[in-house]
Design an enzyme around this catalytic site. Structure first.
Site, PDB file in Angstrom:
ATOM      1  N   HIS A   1       0.817  -1.229   0.000  1.00  0.00           N
ATOM      2  CA  HIS A   1       0.000   0.000   0.000  1.00  0.00           C
ATOM      3  C   HIS A   1       0.845   1.272   0.000  1.00  0.00           C
ATOM      4  CE1 HIS A   1      -3.522  -2.396   0.426  1.00  0.00           C
ATOM      5  NE2 HIS A   1      -3.245  -2.809   1.639  1.00  0.00           N
TER       6      HIS A   1
ATOM      7  N   ASP B   1      -2.905 -10.490  -2.620  1.00  0.00           N
ATOM      8  CA  ASP B   1      -3.397 -10.046  -1.317  1.00  0.00           C
ATOM      9  C   ASP B   1      -4.870  -9.637  -1.476  1.00  0.00           C
ATOM     10  OD1 ASP B   1      -2.186  -8.799   1.505  1.00  0.00           O
ATOM     11  OD2 ASP B   1      -3.888  -7.652   0.739  1.00  0.00           O
TER      12      ASP B   1
ATOM     13  N   HIS C   1      -6.370  -7.157  -0.556  1.00  0.00           N
ATOM     14  CA  HIS C   1      -6.534  -5.717  -0.815  1.00  0.00           C
ATOM     15  C   HIS C   1      -5.734  -5.299  -2.040  1.00  0.00           C
ATOM     16  CE1 HIS C   1      -7.088  -6.351   3.564  1.00  0.00           C
ATOM     17  NE2 HIS C   1      -8.101  -5.529   3.373  1.00  0.00           N
TER      18      HIS C   1
ATOM     19  N   ASP D   1      -4.650 -12.903   3.271  1.00  0.00           N
ATOM     20  CA  ASP D   1      -5.795 -12.427   4.044  1.00  0.00           C
ATOM     21  C   ASP D   1      -7.132 -12.656   3.343  1.00  0.00           C
ATOM     22  OD1 ASP D   1      -4.804 -10.591   2.225  1.00  0.00           O
ATOM     23  OD2 ASP D   1      -4.893  -8.865   3.556  1.00  0.00           O
TER      24      ASP D   1
END
Ligand SMILES: [Zn+2]
Length: 333
Positions: free
Chosen positions: A120, A161, A163, A248
């Site tokens: 991120h 991931d 996200h 995740d």
């Protein structure tokens, strides 16, 4: 097939003062899973010189992190720094570089088992419209991609991931030598990664986003993988693949609504077994570390690509169809 983990106990020294999901215990849990596989023989990384942080980040941001991490503090409501953060960050970049260099020397899977996570983190911190850094400090996978790009001329980054890897996308937005495919849950943090985000001027078609529906399962992910990821892999022919490896999306992780199991991670790993892999650790906070991480590694090492019959949801079919329609200008599906 070669396999190595690059790890330093210094990665445990980036630590929260009170409970935080991104904590040193995550690495201990991943290590236990690797020990169960009989694959725990870590290699110690060396730190990169500080200037290397500037290959993917601005000087102001690097200085901010250096100053703030003298003592424990929060950079934003999600993301903390602590006295161990700086040293861990330089070692995490070192581990990411080593993973790339080793993979290019001898084909195999090289896991940079690092903290703090990175995908991120954009050039100067928060990327695009993200409200926070989402637990990330410096972008390890972007650095790995940069190293691979320098050594081989081009690179494919796959981010699975849960996200969106918004930092990685921002850093390479105008770079047509870095193809970035990102599968993630749509409409959650960091609120980017939509189908129409395809890359900047001169790099159109090199950023491929698969914003998967809420509650997506193995069938949906394997379908998207077969229809989009594998054709891009075959056409781009990278000498090395960088994986932003987050677990995740595993059922029971509960940070998102995704419901992935060993099947997707093992399948994804097996389809990559012909390529050298630099795997950079991102998210994964509980059961995904116990099960998803080892499944991906086992899939890669076994190299058995079997057909998996899938029945994707209507929403997954629509997402994949939209991505194909948008990207048919640059890729054949
Ligand atoms: Zn994540």
């Amino acid at each position: 097939m070669a396999f190595s983990v690059i790890y330093s106990p210094v990665f445990l020294e980036h630590r929260p003062e009170n409970y935080h999901p991104e904590n040193p215990g995550r690495l201990l849990r991943a290590i236990k899973a690797l020990q169960r596989l009989g694959l725990w023989k870590p290699i110690e990384p060396s730190p990169v010189p500080e200037e290397e942080l500037l290959t993917v980040h601005t000087e102001d941001y690097v200085e901010l992190v250096r100053e703030r991490s003298i003592k424990f503090s929060y950079l934003d409501p999600d993301t903390y720094v602590s006295p161990g953060t700086w040293e861990a960050s330089l070692l995490a970049f070192g581990a990411s570089r080593t993973a790339v260099e080793m993979a290019l020397k001898r084909k195999g899977l090289y896991l940079a088992l690092v903290r703090p996570p990175g995908h991120h983190a954009g050039r100067s911190g928060r990327a695009f419209n993200a409200p926070t850094l989402g637990f990330c400090i410096f972008n390890n996978a972007a650095y790995a991609a940069k190293v691979a790009e320098e050594l081989t001329g081009k690179v494919l980054v796959i981010d699975f991931d849960a996200h969106h890897g918004n930092g990685t996308q921002e850093i390479f937005w105008n770079d047509n030598k870095v193809v970035h495919v990102d599968l993630h849950e749509r409409d959650i943090y960091p609120w980017s990664g939509y189908e129409y985000e395809v890359g900047g001027n001169g790099a159109e078609g090199t950023k491929i986003n698969l914003p998967m529906p809420h509650y997506a399962r193995d069938d949906d992910y394997i379908y998207a993988w077969n229809e989009i990821v594998l054709p891009i892999l075959a056409q781009f022919k990278p000498k090395l693949v960088v994986i932003s490896a987050g677990f995740d999306g595993f059922l029971g992780e509960n940070l998102t609504t995704l419901r992935l199991s060993e099947l997707f991670f093992a399948y994804a790993g097996s389809t990559l077994s012909r390529y050298p892999l630099a795997v950079v650790f991102e998210g994964g906070y509980s059961v995904g570390l116990d099960k998803g991480l080892p499944a991906f590694i086992r899939g890669y090492l076994s190299g058995e690509i079997r057909e998996v019959p899938v029945s994707p949801s209507y929403e997954a079919l629509r997402t994949v169809a939209r991505v194909k329609e948008i990207h048919s200008e640059w890729w054949e599906f």
